[in-house]
Structure formats: C-alpha cells, structure tokens
Scaffold this motif. Sequence first.
Motif, PDB file in Angstrom:
ATOM      1  N   LYS A 161       0.837  -1.202   0.000  1.00 30.27           N
ATOM      2  CA  LYS A 161       0.000   0.000   0.000  1.00 30.27           C
ATOM      3  C   LYS A 161       0.870   1.249   0.000  1.00 30.27           C
ATOM      4  CE  LYS A 161      -3.903  -1.901   2.570  1.00 30.27           C
ATOM      5  NZ  LYS A 161      -4.735  -1.758   3.769  1.00 30.27           N
ATOM      6  N   LYS A 162       0.326   2.315  -0.595  1.00 33.24           N
ATOM      7  CA  LYS A 162       1.004   3.609  -0.556  1.00 33.24           C
ATOM      8  C   LYS A 162       0.506   4.341   0.681  1.00 33.24           C
ATOM      9  CE  LYS A 162       1.863   4.168  -5.438  1.00 33.24           C
ATOM     10  NZ  LYS A 162       1.734   5.072  -6.594  1.00 33.24           N
ATOM     11  N   LEU A 163       1.399   4.476   1.666  1.00 33.09           N
ATOM     12  CA  LEU A 163       1.047   5.111   2.928  1.00 33.09           C
ATOM     13  C   LEU A 163       1.954   6.311   3.184  1.00 33.09           C
ATOM     14  CD1 LEU A 163       0.663   1.893   5.119  1.00 33.09           C
ATOM     15  CD2 LEU A 163      -1.153   3.194   4.001  1.00 33.09           C
ATOM     16  N   GLY A 164       1.349   7.434   3.526  1.00 31.43           N
ATOM     17  CA  GLY A 164       2.114   8.649   3.803  1.00 31.43           C
ATOM     18  C   GLY A 164       2.231   8.966   5.273  1.00 31.43           C
ATOM     19  N   ALA A 165       1.789   8.057   6.112  1.00 32.54           N
ATOM     20  CA  ALA A 165       1.831   8.304   7.558  1.00 32.54           C
ATOM     21  C   ALA A 165       3.264   8.253   8.065  1.00 32.54           C
ATOM     22  CB  ALA A 165       0.994   7.267   8.292  1.00 32.54           C
ATOM     23  N   VAL A 166       3.614   9.245   8.871  1.00 32.93           N
ATOM     24  CA  VAL A 166       4.879   9.240   9.606  1.00 32.93           C
ATOM     25  C   VAL A 166       4.458   9.002  11.046  1.00 32.93           C
ATOM     26  CG1 VAL A 166       6.949  10.529  10.243  1.00 32.93           C
ATOM     27  CG2 VAL A 166       5.882  10.895   7.996  1.00 32.93           C
ATOM     28  N   ARG A 167       4.607   7.757  11.502  1.00 36.56           N
ATOM     29  CA  ARG A 167       4.087   7.374  12.814  1.00 36.56           C
ATOM     30  C   ARG A 167       5.123   7.547  13.901  1.00 36.56           C
ATOM     31  NH1 ARG A 167      -0.224   3.703  11.510  1.00 36.56           N
ATOM     32  NH2 ARG A 167      -1.576   5.030  10.270  1.00 36.56           N
ATOM     33  N   LEU A 168       4.630   7.816  15.104  1.00 40.75           N
ATOM     34  CA  LEU A 168       5.471   7.948  16.273  1.00 40.75           C
ATOM     35  C   LEU A 168       4.753   7.329  17.453  1.00 40.75           C
ATOM     36  CD1 LEU A 168       4.767  11.600  17.149  1.00 40.75           C
ATOM     37  CD2 LEU A 168       5.124  10.976  14.801  1.00 40.75           C
ATOM     38  N   ASN A 169       5.465   7.137  18.545  1.00 35.74           N
ATOM     39  CA  ASN A 169       4.794   6.528  19.703  1.00 35.74           C
ATOM     40  C   ASN A 169       3.821   7.526  20.325  1.00 35.74           C
ATOM     41  OD1 ASN A 169       6.079   8.118  21.729  1.00 35.74           O
ATOM     42  ND2 ASN A 169       7.742   6.641  21.935  1.00 35.74           N
ATOM     43  N   LYS A 170       2.984   7.035  21.204  1.00 35.73           N
ATOM     44  CA  LYS A 170       1.894   7.837  21.773  1.00 35.73           C
ATOM     45  C   LYS A 170       2.394   9.074  22.524  1.00 35.73           C
ATOM     46  CE  LYS A 170      -2.498   6.868  24.090  1.00 35.73           C
ATOM     47  NZ  LYS A 170      -3.396   7.112  22.974  1.00 35.73           N
ATOM     48  N   GLN A 171       3.411   8.919  23.346  1.00 42.49           N
ATOM     49  CA  GLN A 171       3.945  10.040  24.130  1.00 42.49           C
ATOM     50  C   GLN A 171       4.509  11.123  23.217  1.00 42.49           C
ATOM     51  OE1 GLN A 171       7.173   8.939  26.732  1.00 42.49           O
ATOM     52  NE2 GLN A 171       7.032  10.809  27.909  1.00 42.49           N
ATOM     53  N   ASN A 172       5.262  10.725  22.204  1.00 39.95           N
ATOM     54  CA  ASN A 172       5.827  11.694  21.273  1.00 39.95           C
ATOM     55  C   ASN A 172       4.744  12.297  20.386  1.00 39.95           C
ATOM     56  OD1 ASN A 172       8.459  11.408  22.244  1.00 39.95           O
ATOM     57  ND2 ASN A 172       8.836   9.658  20.926  1.00 39.95           N
ATOM     58  N   GLY A 173       3.696  11.514  20.085  1.00 38.59           N
ATOM     59  CA  GLY A 173       2.572  12.040  19.318  1.00 38.59           C
ATOM     60  C   GLY A 173       1.887  13.179  20.061  1.00 38.59           C
ATOM     61  N   SER A 174       1.710  13.026  21.354  1.00 36.52           N
ATOM     62  CA  SER A 174       1.112  14.088  22.173  1.00 36.52           C
ATOM     63  C   SER A 174       2.010  15.325  22.202  1.00 36.52           C
ATOM     64  CB  SER A 174       0.878  13.603  23.603  1.00 36.52           C
ATOM     65  OG  SER A 174      -0.104  12.604  23.623  1.00 36.52           O
ATOM     66  N   ALA A 175       3.312  15.122  22.344  1.00 38.12           N
ATOM     67  CA  ALA A 175       4.257  16.245  22.379  1.00 38.12           C
ATOM     68  C   ALA A 175       4.255  16.996  21.046  1.00 38.12           C
ATOM     69  CB  ALA A 175       5.661  15.743  22.709  1.00 38.12           C
ATOM     70  N   LEU A 176       4.238  16.260  19.941  1.00 35.01           N
ATOM     71  CA  LEU A 176       4.221  16.892  18.621  1.00 35.01           C
ATOM     72  C   LEU A 176       2.911  17.660  18.424  1.00 35.01           C
ATOM     73  CD1 LEU A 176       5.705  17.274  15.931  1.00 35.01           C
ATOM     74  CD2 LEU A 176       4.556  15.226  15.107  1.00 35.01           C
ATOM     75  N   TRP A 177       1.792  17.078  18.849  1.00 34.58           N
ATOM     76  CA  TRP A 177       0.482  17.721  18.740  1.00 34.58           C
ATOM     77  C   TRP A 177       0.473  19.052  19.509  1.00 34.58           C
ATOM     78  CZ3 TRP A 177      -3.814  17.093  15.909  1.00 34.58           C
ATOM     79  CH2 TRP A 177      -4.998  17.672  16.359  1.00 34.58           C
ATOM     80  N   ASP A 178       1.034  19.050  20.705  1.00 35.24           N
ATOM     81  CA  ASP A 178       1.091  20.268  21.512  1.00 35.24           C
ATOM     82  C   ASP A 178       2.008  21.323  20.879  1.00 35.24           C
ATOM     83  OD1 ASP A 178      -0.628  19.098  23.346  1.00 35.24           O
ATOM     84  OD2 ASP A 178       0.969  18.553  24.756  1.00 35.24           O
ATOM     85  N   PHE A 179       3.052  20.874  20.208  1.00 33.08           N
ATOM     86  CA  PHE A 179       4.045  21.786  19.632  1.00 33.08           C
ATOM     87  C   PHE A 179       3.593  22.363  18.290  1.00 33.08           C
ATOM     88  CE2 PHE A 179       7.842  22.758  17.140  1.00 33.08           C
ATOM     89  CZ  PHE A 179       8.630  23.471  18.038  1.00 33.08           C
ATOM     90  N   GLY A 180       2.984  21.531  17.442  1.00 33.86           N
ATOM     91  CA  GLY A 180       2.731  21.898  16.051  1.00 33.86           C
ATOM     92  C   GLY A 180       1.345  22.423  15.739  1.00 33.86           C
ATOM     93  N   ALA A 181       1.126  23.690  15.959  1.00 31.87           N
ATOM     94  CA  ALA A 181      -0.139  24.322  15.590  1.00 31.87           C
ATOM     95  C   ALA A 181      -0.215  24.429  14.077  1.00 31.87           C
ATOM     96  CB  ALA A 181      -0.237  25.699  16.232  1.00 31.87           C
ATOM     97  N   LYS A 182      -1.410  24.687  13.562  1.00 31.68           N
ATOM     98  CA  LYS A 182      -1.580  24.913  12.113  1.00 31.68           C
ATOM     99  C   LYS A 182      -0.672  26.066  11.703  1.00 31.68           C
ATOM    100  CE  LYS A 182      -5.039  25.619   8.582  1.00 31.68           C
ATOM    101  NZ  LYS A 182      -6.444  25.820   8.270  1.00 31.68           N
ATOM    102  N   GLY A 183       0.078  25.889  10.616  1.00 33.23           N
ATOM    103  CA  GLY A 183       1.011  26.896  10.137  1.00 33.23           C
ATOM    104  C   GLY A 183       2.436  26.692  10.603  1.00 33.23           C
TER     105      GLY A 183
END
Length: 190
Positions: A161-183
């Motif tokens: 399959k063609k997948l564009g997901a760049v996956r990370l673990n749950k803890q790092n996913g939360s940190a990235l979500w908090d850091f990366g606002a739109k823009g």
Amino acid sequence: MAARLPSWAWVTGLTAGATAAVIALAVQADRGPHPTASSAARPSATASAPAGAHPSAKPKTPAVPALPAGSGTGRRIVYSLGEKRVWLVDAAGKVARSFPVWPGTVAPRPGSYSITLRTQSLTGSDGTAVEHIMYFNKVSGVSIAFSNALDGASPPPANGKKLGAVRLNKQNGSALWDFGAKGTTVAVVS
C-alpha cells in the motif's frame, strides 16, 4: 609482686588495637556492595560540590543525533528522512525534544512545508486507529502526515500500500500535537 604497667602503655595498647579494628572494618567494607544514589537524591544543578571533591560518574544516556545542518531557523519541526527522526525546535533554535519515527512508504521531498490541517483522531488508510494527525504535504495524491496509533503500536508492514503516515509513539505524538499548531513550519531534510 607483679610490676604495674604505666598508664601510657595501656593507652598506647588500646589505641593500637582500636586502629587495627577500624582498618580491618574499612577493608571489609571496601570489599562489600556499595550503595548508589537514586535520581531523587541527586543535588540540583545549582548545588556546588565541596572543595576538592571529584564529581561522580553519571550514567550514560543515549546520545540524540545533532539537529541536521541546513534545517532552517526559528521555531519548527525538523523531519530527517535518512535518520527517521524528528526534532522539535523552539524559537531560539534550541532542540526542545527529539524522537525516532516510523515513516510510511511514500515520503515527502526535502524542503520547507507547514502544518495545513490537524485532525484529533480517525482511522488511517492502513486501517489503524490513529490520533494527533498533522498534515503537511501531499505526494502523488497521498497525504503525508504525522500521527500516532491509539494503541501506541508501531505500524505493521505496508503490504504494497502507498502510505504517507509518519508514525510515532503515543507520548511523542502528544508532544508533537502540543508543539505543532496549524502553520508551524516542517523542514524535511534528507
């Protein structure tokens, strides 16, 4: 009649015996187990060691790879295709956090992008329930986005399959979500 020993002889004998006992105990203690300090008992960074003291050996922590050269300036997310790693860089250019990622089968080209859409949760194109989805590029119709699996697992093989997901673990996913606002800038490097 027995001769009486002078008091200095008694004191000398007792002192010699006590010294021998202390030396024997010290040798025995040196051969035994040595206690180690827990991280909670460590002095703060502002504490100073007494004069003449030698710093104790610190446990080695895995070295985080250096921020790639040419990854831009200012507050940004840096994604290295070759290192399979992300760095969160603050406005002063200091790395706030870095962690490994599991890239999909479709990768963005090196360049500067920005977070265009954020979605709290959905089911990924590979059928995995994911959260903290942050889209930043599209390659041949495949969306490229950071995300983490709800169960915290790394992605299984793509099975063609063609997948564009760049996956990370749950803890790092939360940190990235908090850091990366739109823009927020996403610098992709080789």
